[in-house]
Design a protein around this motif. Structure first.
Motif, PDB file in Angstrom:
ATOM      1  N   SER A  63       0.824  -1.214   0.000  1.00 59.87           N
ATOM      2  CA  SER A  63       0.000   0.000   0.000  1.00 59.87           C
ATOM      3  C   SER A  63       0.853   1.257   0.000  1.00 59.87           C
ATOM      4  N   ASP A 194      -6.134  -1.224  -4.516  1.00 61.64           N
ATOM      5  CA  ASP A 194      -5.494  -1.752  -3.315  1.00 61.64           C
ATOM      6  C   ASP A 194      -6.485  -2.643  -2.561  1.00 61.64           C
ATOM      7  N   GLU A 195      -6.330  -3.915  -2.704  1.00 57.82           N
ATOM      8  CA  GLU A 195      -7.236  -4.887  -2.095  1.00 57.82           C
ATOM      9  C   GLU A 195      -8.698  -4.489  -2.282  1.00 57.82           C
TER      10      GLU A 195
HETATM   11 MG   LIG Z   1      -2.164  -2.523   2.305  1.00 54.51          MG
END
Ligand SMILES: [Mg+2]
Ligand SMILES: Nc1ncnc2c1ncn2[C@@H]1O[C@H](COP(=O)(O)OP(=O)(O)OP(=O)(O)O)[C@@H](O)[C@H]1O
Lengths: 351, 307
Positions: A63, A194-195
């Motif tokens: 991240s 991101d996810e």
């Molecule tokens: Mg992350």
């Protein structure tokens, strides 16, 4: 398993022009208690239409590196160095204002938790429409009309009716679609996800991934997909980069890396999840804890947890795991790994 | 929402009744003889005492006195004090003073407290932020009486900028007392705003706002301030209700004939009707502004729904 409507044979990477080149990216957080080195010199590139998956344990810097590319880390405490070239221009060398104008139409990002990532006090239509008002000077009415169009495009039912609703009035999957609508509003060249599906249940996950792939096919955007889900990576990504302790330890096409890992850490990741070919094999979680980023182990950062480490007399000269840092190097055609003994790791899984 | 407000307004009636009964019985239970208190040191003839006692039902049991009071109330009559002046007139005379004082105080809270809090919150750990932290601590630590005298000495006598007492100079005369009265809340508003902003700046949706490529100004104003000000606005709303209750110290030191000083004098003189009338009014203000706050809350934060 879930079904994806992707082409049977995903195009093998680098189909179009290069959009993004990340070179020797470092991110440190200077804190009173010391320096946390979250990203330690990663490099990769992304082409038009390419999907690059970034894998790695929690805390490996996925991240943070994505946010560094977006330019949304708070500086200080973050210190970012290296080069991030978007369509040839180094974002880190740009003025803050030029950088800002890349965000949205150039690169855009969706986050894991859509509920907290959307502002609770504005309607979703307002938040999506804001992209057009700010970047294109659209009127309120025009922005709202386009917001409805986008909500349709990301398949939110009854978009026209729901445009004035607030984030808390949507389900998790619908909220993530709102995030996606906002991120693709200006047809970005690159989308960093991101996810995007971690907070969603399996069926909704598959729908959201399908949506992202469809959008990618329509617009040819490059997609950076950060995820823990090897199943998703296997089905949607072209290339994969595996991160450990803020470094890329292995890189290659998904097919190659998944059939035959070139780094003991990747191998460990593959063995620690139930899906992916090797049916019947026992699950073997990676032993030990991810390293403390304020005190990364010397040599190969993975060596304290590595079953294949070579120390002392076992090690070849200049390749002692606890002393010599293994560079990311070409270990087979189209494969890079950062392990002194990668050649021995390769081929093992074919057993 | 409309139904909720109506229900809350209806609920104020029993609450007000209860409050007035409570105040009534407290006043009734006060030791001492109001008629003697009224006369001071002069001797009073038993005949006068008897007339007054009858006129004001002083010998009746509590519930009968209260019943008489209620009967008057429903005809818009709050009774009279022992000198025969209607309580309503007293309120009409003193309330505007307190309202003006409240308005000035709230303006100070908003202009100084909010601005200082916003700037400190945005630039945390800056020189200005530390200044705000230190000065708010000092203001809160000093008793209001001392602050009042300091303000009079500095701005009134030394610098001569503002009048130090009375209402003869109109709104101008309210500046110093307003500032002193506001000081505590002002410091609290500054702190609350600062914390709230600093917290919101770390929120995920602010990160999203940055990722959307919004200009820094817009990130602050639209995506941080609006969310941060919700607790501050509700505090100020509730504070108005409290300030309208009058400020005995401030009104006394600055010689402002407001509602707070009036009720203080009335308690000492055992002017039952005055005390009950004014205190019930204070309770009403308090309840009413708390209702306003709840409504405001729902307007500012769409997640809040009252049904
Ligand atoms: Mg992350
Ligand atoms: N603002 C910050 N200040 C200090 N350290 C930070 C900050 N942000 C992130 N870190 C540290 O950087 C490291 C990498 O975090 P990052 O969020 O990139 O991990 P990740 O790979 O995304 O993990 P996950 O899979 O859990 O999302 C973590 O150890 C985290 O503690």
């Amino acid at each position: 398993m879930t079904q994806f409507q992707t082409d049977p044979a995903p195009s093998r990477a680098t189909t179009g022009a290069t959009l993004l080149e990340v070179e020797d990216l470092h991110v440190e957080f200077r804190q009173r208690s010391g320096v946390v080195s979250a990203v330690n010199g990663i490099s990769y590139s992304l082409a038009e239409g390419e999907t690059l998956a970034i894998l790695g344990e929690s805390g490996s810097g996925k991240s943070v590196s994505a946010q560094a590319i977006m330019g949304i880390l708070d500086v200080p405490p973050a210190v970012v160095s290296g080069a991030i070239r978007f369509e040839g221009r180094d974002m880190l060398a740009m003025s803050a204002e030029d950088q800002r104008q890349v965000r949205g139409p150039g690169i855009s990002m969706i986050f894991q938790d859509a509920l907290s990532s959307l502002n609770p006090v504005y309607s979703v239509g307002w938040q999506i429409g804001e992209m057009f008002r700010v970047h294109q000077g659209a009127s309120r009415k025009e922005a709202k009309r386009k917001a409805v169009e986008l909500m349709d495009r990301v398949r939110i039912p009854a978009a026209a009716k729901r445009v004035d609703d607030y984030p808390h009035q949507f389900s998790g999957g619908m909220r993530q679609r709102v995030m996606i609508a906002m991120a693709i509003a200006l047809d970005p060249r690159i989308l960093i996800a991101d996810e995007p599906t971690t907070a969603l249940d399996v069926t909704v996950q598959a729908q959201v991934m399908d949506l992202l792939k469809d959008l990618q096919r329509e617009t040819g955007m490059g997609l950076i997909l950060i995820t823990h889900d090897l199943g998703v990576v296997n089905e949607v990504a072209d290339n994969v980069a595996v991160m450990y302790a803020g470094r890329i330890v292995e890189r290659g096409t998904v097919d190659d890396v998944f059939t035959d890992a070139g780094h003991p850490y990747t191998e460990g990741l593959m063995n620690s999840v139930p899906q992916v070919e090797a049916k019947g094999g026992r699950l073997q979680p990676i032993v030990g804890q991810p390293p403390n980023l304020a005190a990364i182990p010397s040599g190969c950062p993975f060596h304290p947890r590595c079953a294949r480490r070579r120390l002392g007399a076992e090690a070849a000269p200049g390749r002692e795991c606890s002393i010599d840092v293994p560079p990311l190097r070409l270990v087979a055609s189209g494969r890079e790994a950062a392990c002194h003994y990668s050649e021995e790791v390769l081929g093992v899984r074919a057993v | 929402m409309g139904r909720y407000v109506a229900r809350r307004l209806l609920l104020t009636i029993p609450v007000m009744l209860g409050a007035s009964i409570l105040i009534f019985s407290v006043v009734y239970a006060l030791p001492g003889d109001p008629i003697r208190a009224l006369a001071g040191d002069r001797p009073v003839s038993p005949a006068v005492v008897q007339v007054l006692t009858e006129r004001f039902h002083l010998d009746d049991p509590l519930w009968m006195q209260y019943w008489e009071y209620l009967k008057g109330l429903f005809q818009g009559d709050l009774g009279t004090d022992f000198r025969g002046r209607p309580v309503l007139d007293t309120i009409e005379r003193t309330l505007p003073v307190t309202i003006r004082l409240t308005i000035v105080a709230v303006i100070f809270e908003i202009v100084i407290g909010l601005t200082a809090g916003v700037l400190a919150g945005i630039r945390r750990n800056s020189y200005f932020d530390n200044l705000v932290l230190v000065s708010t601590t000092v203001v809160v630590a000093i008793p209001i009486l001392v602050l009042a005298f300091l303000a009079q000495l500095l701005f009134g006598l030394k610098l001569g900028w503002f009048p130090i007492a009375g209402t003869r100079e109109g709104w101008y005369g309210y500046v110093l007392p307003g500032l002193v009265l506001a000081s505590g809340s002002l410091a609290y508003v500054a702190r609350l705003t600062r914390t709230s902003i600093a917290e919101n700046l770390r929120a995920d949706y602010v990160r999203t706002a940055k990722a959307k490529g919004l200009p820094p100004r817009r990130i602050i104003v639209q995506h941080t301030l609006r969310n941060s000000l919700i607790p501050v606005v509700t505090f100020i709303g509730a504070d108005i209700g409290a300030l309208l209750g009058g400020a005995i110290v401030t009104e006394t030191v600055f010689n402002l004939p407001g509602i707070g000083r009036e009720v203080f004098d009335a308690i000492r003189a055992q002017e039952g009707a005055v005390v009950v009338g004014i205190v019930t009014l204070m309770v009403f203000f308090f309840i009413f502004f708390n209702l306003v706050v709840d409504v405001l809350y729902a307007v500012l934060d769409p997640r809040i729904r009252y049904d």
